[in-house]
Design a protein around this motif. Sequence first.
Motif, PDB file in Angstrom:
ATOM      1  N   LYS A 155       0.769  -1.030  -0.098  1.00  0.00           N
ATOM      2  CA  LYS A 155       0.108   0.354   0.049  1.00  0.00           C
ATOM      3  C   LYS A 155       1.394   1.174  -0.100  1.00  0.00           C
ATOM      4  O   LYS A 155       1.835   0.724   1.056  1.00  0.00           O
ATOM      5  CB  LYS A 155      -0.975  -0.194   1.274  1.00  0.00           C
ATOM      6  CG  LYS A 155      -2.280  -1.479   1.078  1.00  0.00           C
ATOM      7  CD  LYS A 155      -3.025  -1.200   2.726  1.00  0.00           C
ATOM      8  CE  LYS A 155      -3.887  -2.507   2.496  1.00  0.00           C
ATOM      9  NZ  LYS A 155      -5.082  -2.392   3.633  1.00  0.00           N
ATOM     10  N   GLN A 157       1.337   5.524  -1.484  1.00  0.00           N
ATOM     11  CA  GLN A 157       0.212   7.594  -1.237  1.00  0.00           C
ATOM     12  C   GLN A 157       0.604   7.890  -2.840  1.00  0.00           C
ATOM     13  O   GLN A 157       2.575   8.119  -3.189  1.00  0.00           O
ATOM     14  CB  GLN A 157       0.174   7.942  -1.029  1.00  0.00           C
ATOM     15  CG  GLN A 157      -1.187   7.268   0.286  1.00  0.00           C
ATOM     16  CD  GLN A 157      -0.780   8.358   1.329  1.00  0.00           C
ATOM     17  OE1 GLN A 157      -0.374   9.204   2.486  1.00  0.00           O
ATOM     18  NE2 GLN A 157      -2.106   8.407   2.015  1.00  0.00           N
ATOM     19  N   ARG A 159       1.266  11.467  -3.842  1.00  0.00           N
ATOM     20  CA  ARG A 159       1.612  13.225  -3.466  1.00  0.00           C
ATOM     21  C   ARG A 159       1.355  14.080  -4.382  1.00  0.00           C
ATOM     22  O   ARG A 159       2.699  14.788  -4.494  1.00  0.00           O
ATOM     23  CB  ARG A 159       1.713  12.879  -1.875  1.00  0.00           C
ATOM     24  CG  ARG A 159       1.645  11.402  -0.429  1.00  0.00           C
ATOM     25  CD  ARG A 159       2.785  12.444   0.429  1.00  0.00           C
ATOM     26  NE  ARG A 159       3.592  11.645  -0.133  1.00  0.00           N
ATOM     27  CZ  ARG A 159       4.930  10.182  -0.307  1.00  0.00           C
ATOM     28  NH1 ARG A 159       3.468   9.422   0.169  1.00  0.00           N
ATOM     29  NH2 ARG A 159       5.432   9.928  -0.383  1.00  0.00           N
ATOM     30  N   ASP A 171      -4.285   7.152  -3.045  1.00  0.00           N
ATOM     31  CA  ASP A 171      -3.959   5.831  -1.834  1.00  0.00           C
ATOM     32  C   ASP A 171      -3.866   4.789  -3.328  1.00  0.00           C
ATOM     33  O   ASP A 171      -5.087   4.746  -3.196  1.00  0.00           O
ATOM     34  CB  ASP A 171      -5.025   5.744  -1.146  1.00  0.00           C
ATOM     35  CG  ASP A 171      -5.327   6.669   0.267  1.00  0.00           C
ATOM     36  OD1 ASP A 171      -3.815   6.314   0.579  1.00  0.00           O
ATOM     37  OD2 ASP A 171      -5.966   7.316   0.893  1.00  0.00           O
ATOM     38  N   CYS A 172      -3.141   3.568  -2.631  1.00  0.00           N
ATOM     39  CA  CYS A 172      -2.646   3.171  -3.914  1.00  0.00           C
ATOM     40  C   CYS A 172      -2.624   1.269  -2.970  1.00  0.00           C
ATOM     41  O   CYS A 172      -2.188   1.614  -1.721  1.00  0.00           O
ATOM     42  CB  CYS A 172      -1.988   2.952  -5.136  1.00  0.00           C
ATOM     43  SG  CYS A 172      -2.220   4.854  -5.916  1.00  0.00           S
ATOM     44  N   GLU A 173      -2.776   0.625  -4.076  1.00  0.00           N
ATOM     45  CA  GLU A 173      -2.472  -0.777  -3.313  1.00  0.00           C
ATOM     46  C   GLU A 173      -2.291  -1.815  -4.379  1.00  0.00           C
ATOM     47  O   GLU A 173      -2.978  -1.391  -5.468  1.00  0.00           O
ATOM     48  CB  GLU A 173      -3.525  -1.740  -2.467  1.00  0.00           C
ATOM     49  CG  GLU A 173      -2.949  -3.053  -1.914  1.00  0.00           C
ATOM     50  CD  GLU A 173      -3.480  -3.764  -1.123  1.00  0.00           C
ATOM     51  OE1 GLU A 173      -3.966  -4.543  -0.794  1.00  0.00           O
ATOM     52  OE2 GLU A 173      -5.165  -3.022  -0.998  1.00  0.00           O
ATOM     53  N   SER A 189      -9.285   8.451  -4.820  1.00  0.00           N
ATOM     54  CA  SER A 189      -8.870   9.769  -4.762  1.00  0.00           C
ATOM     55  C   SER A 189     -10.634  10.271  -4.601  1.00  0.00           C
ATOM     56  O   SER A 189     -11.123   9.571  -5.315  1.00  0.00           O
ATOM     57  CB  SER A 189      -8.305  10.628  -5.122  1.00  0.00           C
ATOM     58  OG  SER A 189      -7.508  11.805  -4.996  1.00  0.00           O
TER      59      SER A 189
END
Length: 248
Positions: A155, A157, A159, A171-173, A189
Amino acid sequence: MVILSEKRTERDVYEAISDQTRRRLLRLLADAEELPLYELTVHFEMGRTAVSKHLTILKDAGLVVSRKIGRETRYRLNATPLKEIHDWVSFYEDFWKERMFKLNLLLEEQKMKADVSLDFQYTSSIEEVWKALTDSEMLAKWIWENDFKPVVGHKFQFRAEPNKWWNGIVDCEVLEVEEPHKISYTWASQGENTTVTWTLKEGSDGTTHLHFEQAGFSEETKATKGAIEGAIYSWTKMGEQLGKVLDQ
């Protein structure tokens, strides 16, 4: 002894249960081993004679059997003929299950269909493009600052510079890593949860073909004028910036 033909028996069973009163009689008898006429009659706004006529129709179809105990006739259910109806209904139940399964597959395909689809071509090797897609420092040069790692389940991010409409956080995974051909991760997002997928293919001339997809936008977002166009514009600019980074 009268023997009914198979066709006649089928017609009688279907006709017998076509009436709401007779269906209710069957339900009452299903809940009890045996019931006399007067106990059945109290459940209906009709006299014993009318209820008796309905019971006769059910008896003719083999759905009800009766026996005399003194001056009283008692009735009980014989559910065996209902198996024919069960088998008939089951055929159509399977028919619709199969079609609902196919419909669900179609809906899933439509759901996963990319809302944004773009293609890029770079003169750099597939290994170089892969590095630009998966190296955190290089990603920062053409997308945003991040803590990305090409590890499934990681996980992280992106920015960006925040503004009054957006906090700048994505936010990512990581979902899939197939070096050097495919990388996929979630992209969440501003209440939207989408999936980003990069697919790389090496050309015969040494160039690298890069295909981009973003899928999963909500129906509300897709209906918003300019929302998808805005995403296409942003990713197109990022793809152009990636080309500049690769040329350095």
